[in-house]
Motif scaffolding. Structure first.
Motif, PDB file in Angstrom:
ATOM      1  N   UNK A   4      34.120 -38.276 -32.823  1.00  0.00           N
ATOM      2  CA  UNK A   4      33.116 -37.426 -32.200  1.00  0.00           C
ATOM      3  C   UNK A   4      33.161 -37.594 -30.692  1.00  0.00           C
ATOM      4  N   UNK A   5      32.827 -36.520 -29.977  1.00  0.00           N
ATOM      5  CA  UNK A   5      32.774 -36.583 -28.525  1.00  0.00           C
ATOM      6  C   UNK A   5      31.574 -37.421 -28.109  1.00  0.00           C
ATOM      7  N   UNK A   6      31.798 -38.355 -27.215  1.00  0.00           N
ATOM      8  CA  UNK A   6      30.690 -39.192 -26.734  1.00  0.00           C
ATOM      9  C   UNK A   6      30.593 -39.099 -25.221  1.00  0.00           C
ATOM     10  N   UNK A   7      29.396 -39.268 -24.726  1.00  0.00           N
ATOM     11  CA  UNK A   7      29.171 -39.199 -23.283  1.00  0.00           C
ATOM     12  C   UNK A   7      29.551 -40.511 -22.621  1.00  0.00           C
ATOM     13  N   UNK A   8      30.152 -40.387 -21.442  1.00  0.00           N
ATOM     14  CA  UNK A   8      30.582 -41.582 -20.726  1.00  0.00           C
ATOM     15  C   UNK A   8      29.389 -42.367 -20.198  1.00  0.00           C
ATOM     16  N   UNK A  44      32.487 -30.332 -20.482  1.00  0.00           N
ATOM     17  CA  UNK A  44      33.066 -29.191 -19.775  1.00  0.00           C
ATOM     18  C   UNK A  44      32.961 -29.353 -18.266  1.00  0.00           C
ATOM     19  N   UNK A  45      32.050 -30.215 -17.821  1.00  0.00           N
ATOM     20  CA  UNK A  45      31.827 -30.397 -16.386  1.00  0.00           C
ATOM     21  C   UNK A  45      32.671 -31.526 -15.808  1.00  0.00           C
ATOM     22  N   UNK A  46      33.640 -32.034 -16.596  1.00  0.00           N
ATOM     23  CA  UNK A  46      34.592 -33.002 -16.043  1.00  0.00           C
ATOM     24  C   UNK A  46      35.501 -32.320 -15.026  1.00  0.00           C
ATOM     25  N   UNK A  99      35.788 -37.472 -12.967  1.00  0.00           N
ATOM     26  CA  UNK A  99      34.427 -37.257 -12.485  1.00  0.00           C
ATOM     27  C   UNK A  99      33.770 -36.132 -13.269  1.00  0.00           C
ATOM     28  N   UNK A 100      32.461 -36.043 -13.189  1.00  0.00           N
ATOM     29  CA  UNK A 100      31.711 -35.067 -13.966  1.00  0.00           C
ATOM     30  C   UNK A 100      30.598 -34.482 -13.107  1.00  0.00           C
ATOM     31  N   UNK A 101      30.529 -33.168 -13.054  1.00  0.00           N
ATOM     32  CA  UNK A 101      29.541 -32.503 -12.216  1.00  0.00           C
ATOM     33  C   UNK A 101      28.118 -32.825 -12.652  1.00  0.00           C
TER      34      UNK A 101
END
Length: 754
Positions: A225-229, A296-298, A304-306
Motif C-alpha cells: 500500500x502507498x504510505x505517506x513519508x 502526486x505532489x512529489x 520533495x513534496x509540494x
C-alpha cells in the motif's frame, strides 16, 4: 493435417457464426455449454490450469458464461462489481465455479462424423458422438492483488456457480499462513494474516457428496500500500455526501454524489486556518487512494513534496477523493473516480461549505485541481457563484486539466474494444475498456471516442463512413457546451500549469506506425495487429486493423478481421501527436497481469507515449489547430500560467512548475518587494555555487539562503555585491530561497538546484 483442418474449422466457426452455427448440435449436447461457440483465450478445454489467478478465473468464467445455451451463469459484470465493491467493504471476494462443458471432438471431425450443412451449421451423422466432455471445478479470489498482510475473505452465495448435478459438500482452503486447512462457509468471513510480503498461494479443495474432490491453487500478488513519508497531524478519513443531486445523461433520476477527505494539518499550530483543497482526477475503481493522491505532489530528484512544503509554510492540505461507493438512493455500486464530473463537483461544493464552517480565521481557500480534478474544481466553484453560494476561495489552480477535452488514440480504442467485446471476448481488456474509455467521465472528456464510430447495431465494429473525430453522442458535446456556457470562476484568481509544450514541440509524427506485429498464438493460429497514429491535416489513414488467421496447407487464411479509419480535420493534424501532457503507455502494462496477449502487445509497441491533454486544452485556449504554439496573443482565461518547452508526462510536478505553484499560493511573495536590488540577476539552476551579477554596488548586504521548510542554510553579513558575485555552496537537488537585505530594501529570489 487433421489438426490444421480442425483448428481452421473452429476458427471460422467462431468468426462467422458463433452460437447460431451450433443450433442443430445443441440438442445433442448434454451440458448445454459448447465451448467452441467462443474463442477460448484461456484454452481451458485443452490445457486447464491447476494453479490460477483472478484474471484466469474471470476469463474462464466469461467464456463459459457466453457459451452456456441456458444462461445459468450470472452476467460477467457481477464478478467485476464484486471485485470493485471490495474496496468499500474491505472484504476480498472468493468465487467457486463447478461446471461441465463440451467441445467438438477432433476425432469426430477427422472421421467427418460432424460437418457443415448448406446453412453453415454443424450437423452430426446419426448415432455418432461428436463432443468431448470436460469437468471443471475452480476456486479463486476475485482480486488479483493484496496490499497488506492481514486480509478478510468472503465467499458469498451468489458467487458459487454450479451447473452440474453434483452437490458440493464442503469447501476447504489453506491460506498457507500456518493455520492449516479451514472450512469456507458461504457468507462467513475468514481473516488471514499472511507471513510475508510476497505472492501468496491459497490451496482449495472442493468436495462433493458423491465422495469426489477437486483441487486447485490460486495466487494473489502482493503490492504494498502507498504510505505517506511524513504524514504529521492528520484527521480521520471522512465520508462526505453531496446535498445537491445531479442527473446524468443515462440516469433515470438525480442522485447524490459521495466522496471522502482527509485533512493534513500544517506543521505549525495544527489548526485548520489556511485550507488548500487538492482534488483527485480521473481514477477508475479508486486505484489511487488518498496517500497516492498526496504522492502526486512529489517533485525533484530528492523526493520533495509540494504538500509537505505547504504544510511547513503553515497551510492545511485537504485531499478530496472520489472512491467507489454504494449509491444511497438505489443501492447500486458507483465508480466515483470515473463518474459524471458534475456529480463529483457537487461533492466539492459540500466540502467547501463544511470547510468554511470549520476553519478558524478569515484566510480564504485555495483549490488545486489536477487533470479531471481541474474540471471538477472549475465546475464546482462556478456553480457556487451562479447559485449565490460562498466558496470563499481566492485561488483556483488548474493542473493540466482538459478544459477542451482529452485524447486517447482512436486506433487504440477500436482495437481494445474489439478485443474486449468482439469475438475474442478478452475479460481483462473488457474491464479496462469499461473503466478507461466507456465510463461517464471518459465519455464527457474524450474528444474522439469509439462509441461515436460504432456501426448501427454493433458493439465493436466501426462504421467506415465515420472518420472525423467525434465524441460519445449525448455526452461529449453536451458537457463541453455546458462548460463553455458556465465559463470560469469569476471571484478567484485563476492560474494554470500545463505539462504540454508551449512552443509547438510535437509528441511524434502524424500517421506514425505504433504497431506492426504478428502474435503467434499456436503453430497454426496467429493474430496480426497494425496500429497507426492519427494522420496529418485533412488526410485519412487506417489507424487500426486486427486479423485472426489460421494456417492450412502452408497458407495463412484470414478467418476474421476488423479495422478503423481516421481522418484529421482541415484545421489541424490528428490529436495523437499534438503538443500536450503525455500518457505513458508503459503504465498500462501492469493491467495485463497474466494475459499473455496483452503482455506481448505492450512489449511490441513502437511508441512510448501519446498526447493525452493537448496544451491548448490545458490552458483553456479554444483554437481549431491543436498544434498552434502558445504566445502572448493566445486567448486564455488564466491570468497566469506555466508552460514548459518540452512535453512532460501528464500531471507531473517539476521544480520549475512547483515554483510557479508556490509563488501563486504564497501570494507572489517572491516578487520584488522594493526597488532595491532590482538589477541583480541570479543564475538558475545553480550548481556548486550561487552566481549573482549586478551593475551597481551594494554594500553591507545580509545574504540568507533557506530551504523550502524555512531552515537557514547560509547566513552571511556585511557582503559587498558588485559585478559578478559567487558564493560556493553544497546543496542537494531541490528548491531554495535567497534573501538579500540592507538598509535600502529587501528582495527574495528563487533558486533551483538540479
Amino acid at each position: 493435417m487433421t489438426k490444421k483442418i480442425t483448428l481452421l474449422s473452429l476458427l471460422f466457426c467462431s468468426a462467422l457464426g458463433f452460437a447460431q452455427q451450433f443450433e442443430v448440435l445443441k440438442s445433442q449436447s448434454q451440458t448445454k455449454i459448447i465451448y467452441d461457440q467462443v474463442i477460448g483465450l484461456s484454452d481451458v478445454a485443452a490445457h486447464p490450469k491447476s494453479t490460477i489467478n483472478a484474471s484466469y478465473f474471470k476469463q474462464v468464467y466469461y467464456e463459459l458464461q457466453r457459451a452456456d445455451s441456458e444462461n445459468r451463469f450470472a452476467d460477467f459484470a457481477l464478478l467485476t462489481n464484486e471485485t470493485t465493491r471490495s474496496s468499500i467493504t474491505h472484504q476480498l471476494p472468493l468465487s467457486i465455479l463447478v461446471t461441465e462443458f463440451e467441445s467438438l471432438s477432433t476425432e469426430a471431425i477427422a472421421r467427418e462424423d460432424v460437418y457443415k450443412n448448406s446453412q453453415d451449421q454443424w450437423v452430426a451423422k446419426p448415432n455418432t458422438t461428436v463432443f468431448t466432455t470436460h469437468n471443471l471445478a475452480l476456486a479463486s479470489a476475485l482480486n488479483p492483488t493484496i496490499s497488506g498482510l492481514t486480509n478478510t475473505f468472503l465467499l458469498k452465495n451468489n458467487l458459487i456457480f454450479n451447473t452440474t448435478n453434483k452437490t458440493i459438500s464442503a469447501i476447504l482452503a489453506n491460506f498457507n499462513d500456518g493455520q492449516g486447512w479451514r472450512t469456507v462457509t458461504a457468507n462467513q468471513t475468514i481473516t488471514v494474516t499472511f507471513p510475508n510480503q510476497a505472492t501468496q498461494k491459497i490451496d482449495f479443495r472442493i468436495q462433493f457428496t458423491d465422495g469426489t474432490e477437486k483441487n486447485n491453487s490460486a495466487e494473489l500478488a502482493y503490492i504494498p500500500a502507498v504510505s505517506l513519508r511524513n504524514p504529521g497531524n492528520t484527521s480521520a478519513i471522512t465520508t462526505i455526501n453531496a446535498s445537491i443531486p445531479y442527473q446524468g445523461v443515462e440516469d433515470p433520476a438525480a442522485y447524490l454524489g459521495q466522496g471522502e477527505y482527509e485533512i493534513f494539518y500544517d506543521n505549525g499550530n495544527g489548526v485548520l486556518d489556511k485550507p488548500i483543497i487538492l482534488l483527485d482526477g480521473f481514477d477508475p475503481n479508486d486505484g489511487r487512494p488518498i496517500p497516492a493522491i498526496y504522492g502526486l505532489l512529489n517533485y525533484g530528484l530528492s523526493g520533495q513534496n509540494l504538500a509537505d512544503d505547504l504544510r511547513n509554510q503553515g497551510f492545511d492540505v485537504i485531499i478530496l477523493n472520489f472512491p467507489n461507493y454504494t449509491q444511497t438512493e438505489t443501492g447500486n455500486l458507483l465508480n466515483g473516480g470515473a463518474d459524471y464530473i458534475q456529480r463529483n463537483a457537487m461533492v466539492l461544493v459540500e466540502l467547501l461549505n463544511q470547510i468554511n464552517a470549520l476553519k478558524v480565521g478569515t484566510e480564504k481557500n485555495v483549490v488545486i485541481g489536477p487533470s479531471m480534478g481541474g474540471l471538477i474544481a472549475r465546475y464546482g466553484l462556478r456553480y457556487m457563484e451562479q447559485n449565490s453560494l460562498n466558496h470563499d476561495t481566492r485561488l483556483y489552480l488548474s493542473f493540466d486539466a482538459p478544459h477542451y477535452g482529452a485524447n486517447i488514440p482512436i486506433g487504440f480504442q477500436h482495437l481494445f474494444n474489439y478485443m474486449a467485446n468482439g469475438p475474442l471476448g478478452d475479460a481483462t481488456v473488457q474491464v479496462f475498456v469499461d473503466a478507461m474509455i466507456k465510463s461517464n467521465a471518459s465519455r464527457q472528456m474524450l474528444i474522439d471516442q469509439f462509441e461515436g464510430h460504432l456501426a448501427a447495431g454493433s458493439t465493436f465494429e466501426f462504421d467506415t463512413a465515420i472518420v472525423l473525430p467525434t465524441g460519445k453522442p449525448n455526452f461529449r458535446t453536451a458537457f463541453q457546451n455546458e462548460l463553455n456556457s458556465m465559463g470560469f470562476p469569476t471571484l478567484t484568481r485563476n492560474v494554470a500549469i500545463s505539462n504540454g509544450s508551449g512552443n509547438g514541440t510535437t509528441n511524434g509524427t502524424p500517421d506514425a506506425v505504433a504497431m506492426d506485429h504478428t502474435f503467434n498464438i499456436t503453430t497454426t493460429q496467429r493474430a496480426i495487429i497494425n496500429l497507426r497514429l492519427t494522420p496529418n491535416t485533412n488526410t485519412q489513414n487506417q489507424v487500426s486493423r486486427f486479423r485472426a488467421q489460421a494456417s492450412v496447407f502452408g497458407f495463412w487464411i484470414t478467418a476474421y478481421e476488423s479495422l478503423a479509419n481516421s481522418k484529421a480535420p482541415t484545421t489541424s493534424a490528428g490529436l495523437d501527436t499534438a503538443p500536450g501532457g503525455t500518457f505513458d503507455i508503459s503504465g498500462l502494462a501492469g493491467a495485463a497481469g497474466s494475459n499473455a496477449l496483452l503482455t506481448e502487445f505492450f512489449d511490441n509497441l513502437l511508441i512510448d507515449a501519446f498526447d493525452f491533454v493537448p496544451t491548448n486544452s490545458s490552458l483553456g485556449i479554444n483554437i481549431p489547430n491543436w498544434y498552434t504554439p502558445v504566445s502572448a496573443a493566445s486567448n486564455t482565461p488564466f491570468v497566469a500560467k506555466y508552460v514548459p518547452l518540452a512535453n512532460e508526462a501528464h500531471v507531473t510536478l517539476t521544480p520549475e512548475n512547483t515554483l510557479f505553484a508556490l509563488n501563486e499560493i504564497l501570494n507572489n511573495v517572491f516578487a520584488v518587494q522594493e526597488q532595491a536590488f532590482a538589477d541583480i540577476a541570479v543564475q538558475n539552476p545553480i550548481g556548486n555555487s550561487i552566481n549573482l551579477t549586478s551593475s551597481k554596488i551594494y554594500n553591507d548586504v545580509q545574504l540568507i539562503v533557506t530551504d523550502i521548510s524555512g531552515k537557514t542554510i547560509v547566513h552571511l553579513e556585511h557582503q559587498v555585491i558588485e559585478g559578478s558575485y559567487q558564493l560556493p555552496v553544497n546543496l542537494t537537488s531541490g528548491m531554495y530561497f535567497l534573501t538579500l537585505q540592507n538598509e535600502s530594501g529587501k528582495i527574495t529570489k528563487k533558486l533551483i538546484r538540479e
